[in-house]
Design an enzyme around this catalytic site. Structure first.
Site, mmCIF file in Angstrom:
data_model
loop_
_atom_site.group_PDB
_atom_site.id
_atom_site.type_symbol
_atom_site.label_atom_id
_atom_site.label_comp_id
_atom_site.label_asym_id
_atom_site.label_seq_id
_atom_site.Cartn_x
_atom_site.Cartn_y
_atom_site.Cartn_z
ATOM 1 N N GLY A 105 76.777 70.572 44.125
ATOM 2 C CA GLY A 105 76.612 69.152 44.396
ATOM 3 C C GLY A 105 75.861 68.915 45.684
ATOM 4 N N ASN A 106 76.014 67.724 46.240
ATOM 5 C CA ASN A 106 75.301 67.367 47.462
ATOM 6 C C ASN A 106 76.001 67.829 48.730
ATOM 7 O OD1 ASN A 106 72.996 65.923 46.404
ATOM 8 N ND2 ASN A 106 74.435 64.357 45.729
ATOM 9 N N TYR A 139 67.134 56.852 30.397
ATOM 10 C CA TYR A 139 67.388 56.741 31.837
ATOM 11 C C TYR A 139 66.488 57.726 32.584
ATOM 12 C CZ TYR A 139 70.261 56.370 36.118
ATOM 13 O OH TYR A 139 70.719 56.161 37.389
ATOM 14 N N GLY A 152 70.786 62.811 36.912
ATOM 15 C CA GLY A 152 71.148 64.143 37.385
ATOM 16 C C GLY A 152 71.811 64.978 36.308
ATOM 17 N N ASP A 187 74.358 66.835 36.502
ATOM 18 C CA ASP A 187 75.824 66.731 36.527
ATOM 19 C C ASP A 187 76.303 65.563 35.662
ATOM 20 O OD1 ASP A 187 74.584 65.019 38.332
ATOM 21 O OD2 ASP A 187 76.192 65.131 39.815
ATOM 22 N N ARG A 188 75.576 64.453 35.713
ATOM 23 C CA ARG A 188 75.930 63.301 34.884
ATOM 24 C C ARG A 188 75.705 63.607 33.402
ATOM 25 N NH1 ARG A 188 72.775 58.323 37.418
ATOM 26 N NH2 ARG A 188 73.841 57.207 35.738
ATOM 27 N N SER A 230 81.294 62.206 46.001
ATOM 28 C CA SER A 230 80.676 61.646 47.197
ATOM 29 C C SER A 230 79.929 60.359 46.863
ATOM 30 C CB SER A 230 79.741 62.666 47.850
ATOM 31 O OG SER A 230 78.801 63.158 46.905
#
Length: 208
Positions: free
Chosen positions: A7-8, A68, A72, A74-75, A92
């Site tokens: 992730g970030n 879309y 990302g 992850d989504r 986050s």
């Protein structure tokens, strides 16, 4: 089996059924097994590849169609096994995606709890506060602590309620369990991302 969600802010590993997190600037161990990963962070990806030679990017095996732009991985992973649901990943940032009849209809992104909480003391030193998770959302607050807590919760909860149409809501992410308590007909899946990563691996025997 080793799975990694980059992730970030962190590496989130599932190592033979046990979870482990590292910050992005931490040195990673060299594993003696293949690592299957998804990533929204280029520097994190480089760090993983520097520490481990046998890695597989599951995004290359992901089939997910959407209009879309810029969604990302992850989504996408969170959505793939859900036909008619709203998927909320509360990390986050808080991402909200709508699935209807197996198709992705779009979504939106909210700041995460920490990001919103940090706004107040950065605006004024008089707005230092302790978040009250039990604040009554049916009454207008009469003190600053509750006023801020009320505003934070309403700013996150209301947009999700506005797009709901009797759909089940699936929550995941670090704050997902807490948020799920405000929605009827909702469930919390702590390991939704890892479960769907396993589905991709199982569907592609060539990489297992």
């Amino acid at each position: 089996m080793i799975l990694c969600d980059i992730g970030n802010t962190t590496f989130h590993f599932l190592i033979n059924g046990k979870e482990k997190k590292y910050f992005l600037n931490e040195k990673l161990p060299s594993f003696n097994q293949r690592v299957y990963y998804i990533s929204v962070n280029d520097s994190g990806t480089k760090n993983l590849k520097y520490s481990n030679d046998d890695v597989i990017d599951l995004e290359n095996y992901l089939e997910f169609k959407t209009k879309y732009k810029g969604m990302g991985v992850d989504r996408k992973i969170a959505c793939i096994a859900n036909k008619d649901s709203i998927i909320v990943d509360a990390g986050s940032a808080i991402t909200v995606d709508i699935m209807k009849k197996g198709k992705h209809k779009g979504g939106f992104i909210l700041p995460g709890f920490k990001a919103i909480k940090d706004l107040y003391p950065n605006t004024s030193h008089k707005l230092q506060f302790d978040f009250n998770p039990k604040v009554n959302l049916d009454k207008i607050p009469l003190c600053t602590q509750d006023a801020i807590s009320y505003a934070i919760l309403k700013s996150i909860i209301q947009p999700i309620k506005n797009i709901r149409n009797k759909q089940q809501i699936i929550f995941t992410g670090g704050d997902g369990e807490f948020l799920s308590k405000y929605f009827k007909n909702s469930i919390y899946k702590k390991d939704l991302i890892f479960e769907n990563m396993k589905r991709i691996i199982d569907a592609n025997n060539c990489i297992a």
